[in-house]
Write a protein that holds these residues in place. Sequence first.
Motif, PDB file in Angstrom:
ATOM      1  N   UNK A  46       1.269  -1.451   0.151  1.00 19.26           N
ATOM      2  CA  UNK A  46      -0.093   0.224  -0.060  1.00 19.26           C
ATOM      3  C   UNK A  46       0.913   1.621  -0.178  1.00 19.26           C
ATOM      4  N   UNK A  47       2.063   1.634   0.820  1.00 15.93           N
ATOM      5  CA  UNK A  47       2.809   2.314   0.861  1.00 15.93           C
ATOM      6  C   UNK A  47       4.029   2.127   0.136  1.00 15.93           C
ATOM      7  N   UNK A  48       4.039   1.152  -0.898  1.00 15.84           N
ATOM      8  CA  UNK A  48       5.010   0.675  -1.415  1.00 15.84           C
ATOM      9  C   UNK A  48       6.656   1.253  -1.094  1.00 15.84           C
ATOM     10  N   UNK A  49       6.091   0.399   0.379  1.00 17.13           N
ATOM     11  CA  UNK A  49       7.650   0.521   0.833  1.00 17.13           C
ATOM     12  C   UNK A  49       8.583  -1.006   0.819  1.00 17.13           C
ATOM     13  N   UNK A  50       9.637  -1.293   1.242  1.00 18.32           N
ATOM     14  CA  UNK A  50       9.841  -2.690   1.782  1.00 18.32           C
ATOM     15  C   UNK A  50      11.729  -2.345   2.636  1.00 18.32           C
ATOM     16  N   UNK A  51      11.899  -3.403   3.502  1.00 12.46           N
ATOM     17  CA  UNK A  51      12.919  -3.106   4.898  1.00 12.46           C
ATOM     18  C   UNK A  51      14.257  -4.814   4.561  1.00 12.46           C
ATOM     19  N   UNK A  52      14.903  -4.018   4.347  1.00 13.76           N
ATOM     20  CA  UNK A  52      16.344  -5.141   3.655  1.00 13.76           C
ATOM     21  C   UNK A  52      16.971  -5.330   5.019  1.00 13.76           C
ATOM     22  N   UNK A  53      17.612  -6.728   5.102  1.00 17.01           N
ATOM     23  CA  UNK A  53      19.082  -6.426   5.923  1.00 17.01           C
ATOM     24  C   UNK A  53      19.976  -7.289   5.737  1.00 17.01           C
ATOM     25  N   UNK A  54      21.316  -6.802   5.483  1.00 17.20           N
ATOM     26  CA  UNK A  54      22.535  -7.102   4.938  1.00 17.20           C
ATOM     27  C   UNK A  54      23.712  -7.951   6.299  1.00 17.20           C
ATOM     28  N   UNK A  55      24.817  -8.096   6.189  1.00 15.19           N
ATOM     29  CA  UNK A  55      25.424  -9.363   7.241  1.00 15.19           C
ATOM     30  C   UNK A  55      26.185  -8.503   6.567  1.00 15.19           C
ATOM     31  N   UNK A  56      26.876  -7.735   7.545  1.00 15.78           N
ATOM     32  CA  UNK A  56      28.438  -7.386   6.893  1.00 15.78           C
ATOM     33  C   UNK A  56      29.337  -6.817   7.912  1.00 15.78           C
ATOM     34  N   UNK A  57      30.804  -7.419   6.931  1.00 17.03           N
ATOM     35  CA  UNK A  57      31.683  -7.338   8.124  1.00 17.03           C
ATOM     36  C   UNK A  57      32.121  -5.978   9.231  1.00 17.03           C
ATOM     37  N   UNK A  58      31.828  -5.218   8.879  1.00 16.70           N
ATOM     38  CA  UNK A  58      31.743  -3.684   9.938  1.00 16.70           C
ATOM     39  C   UNK A  58      31.372  -2.814   9.562  1.00 16.70           C
TER      40      UNK A  58
END
Length: 499
Positions: free
Chosen positions: A158-170
């Motif tokens: 409905x709001x055209x939004x999404x949230x992602x998550x990545x694992x970074x070494x720092x």
Amino acid sequence: MSNLLRKHRAAAIIGAAIVVGAGALPFAFSPPTAIAAAEPSGIIAPAGSFAPIVDVDKPAVVTITTTMKVDTGADVGDSPMDEQFRQFFENQGIPFPQQQTPQHRQSQRAMALGSGFIISPDGVIVTNNHVIENATDIKVTLDDGTELPAKLLGTDAKSDLAVLKVKAPKPLATIAWGDSDKLKLGDQILAIGNPFGIGTTVTAGIVSARGRDLHSGPYDDFIQIDAPINRGNSGGPLVDREGNVVGINTAIYSPNGGSVGVGFAIPSDEAKVIVAKLEKNGSIDHGYLGVAIQPVTADVADAVGLSQPQGALVASVNDGTPAARAGIKTGDIVTAVGSETVKTPKDLSRLVADLSPGDKRSLTVWRNGKSMDVNVTVGGNDDSKQAANDKGDGKVQPSNQPSIGVGLANLTPDLREQLNLPRNAEGAVVASVNPDKPAAAAGIQTGDIIVSVNDRPVHDAHDVQNAVAEAGKAGRKSVLLLIERGGDKTFVAVPFSAA
């Protein structure tokens, strides 16, 4: 960029359209951001350059590449939002260009590309829903070229939004939310993203308009910008002169597939609230009332005795919905939800959408010349249809009342059949419209069914004539008609003064 993206870059540039978000690149919709875009004439950057802002923000902008499912034989890049934007512009009389048919159709999978930005050092990323919609695999490329797999934390169509998550070494570079409510027409802004997959690009422009409603959902309140944005820019940040995110680049209007200076971004003040919910819960259950609403014009306000032309006029109430159970009626004007004032239909849509199923609220409505409160328990999506009763002898009533300017006919079995109406439908058929009278100017058409006059249901032409005459005697300057046309109902205010 991967070889695959390079390989399909030409295909991406060919496709045109209105584009909803810059989302998925090669092969999917259209986002916003021009490849090179010279600084607009007359724009003066702080200290003569935007470089200090770019130096801080660019490391927090990412490229998002997805592997997505597509239906066998379907064109890659088709999306519900594309169709909503198409309808909006065509309704305004603006041509919406047809996208060229791809030489090859994807049978099972396709690649798509968009942009995003990092909001926390541990790798939380914001983008558009349409960038990752139907994705089976999501990869994020950082500004330094590092590629990381991404997990989808939450999404809201409905709001055209999404949230992602990545694992970074720092810890990762981040970009801060700004205050979109402070934006004014003419304010300078920068758009950052990856148009056409060529690499992170920065373009400059100004805020062209606020509050654009493109009829794609209850949260439509777009910032319009002239900073060039193109396919692949969707989900990228729109930043102010302090370098803070004031919007999320989402869509463009394009007659040729490239930027023509008409881009749209989701305001940050709306986005950050939704993003926080998605990060925490993964999804959002939006509230639902079950009403069709329309604006309150000056003529409508006068017809019902409302002091100011504001609120949301209820054109219809679906049976079995929260609104019906609460006693909301067609013709009610909703002026507040709890302590929040409703000035426009969009206010009501957004306030209700922000609620969750089961929430209880008091709606302030204007009914029969006075204000009253109605308690509502917000629900989830429900659908049903209304029914009516049957009367009428079918005789045409040549109504020459100067305050209306229409000829009316009673509903007969033959007329109901011709007009595809239920056998128990009530009202009066508009048999003729005087082109020089106010009804014509208000948009009344032959074949319309007048269902009520000033919130009073009418059974036949005689009822309509009496109700209009009573409104005139009461000193009203206009009369409010509920019209049914093609299965849809809408209120039309006809001013007497123009008669």
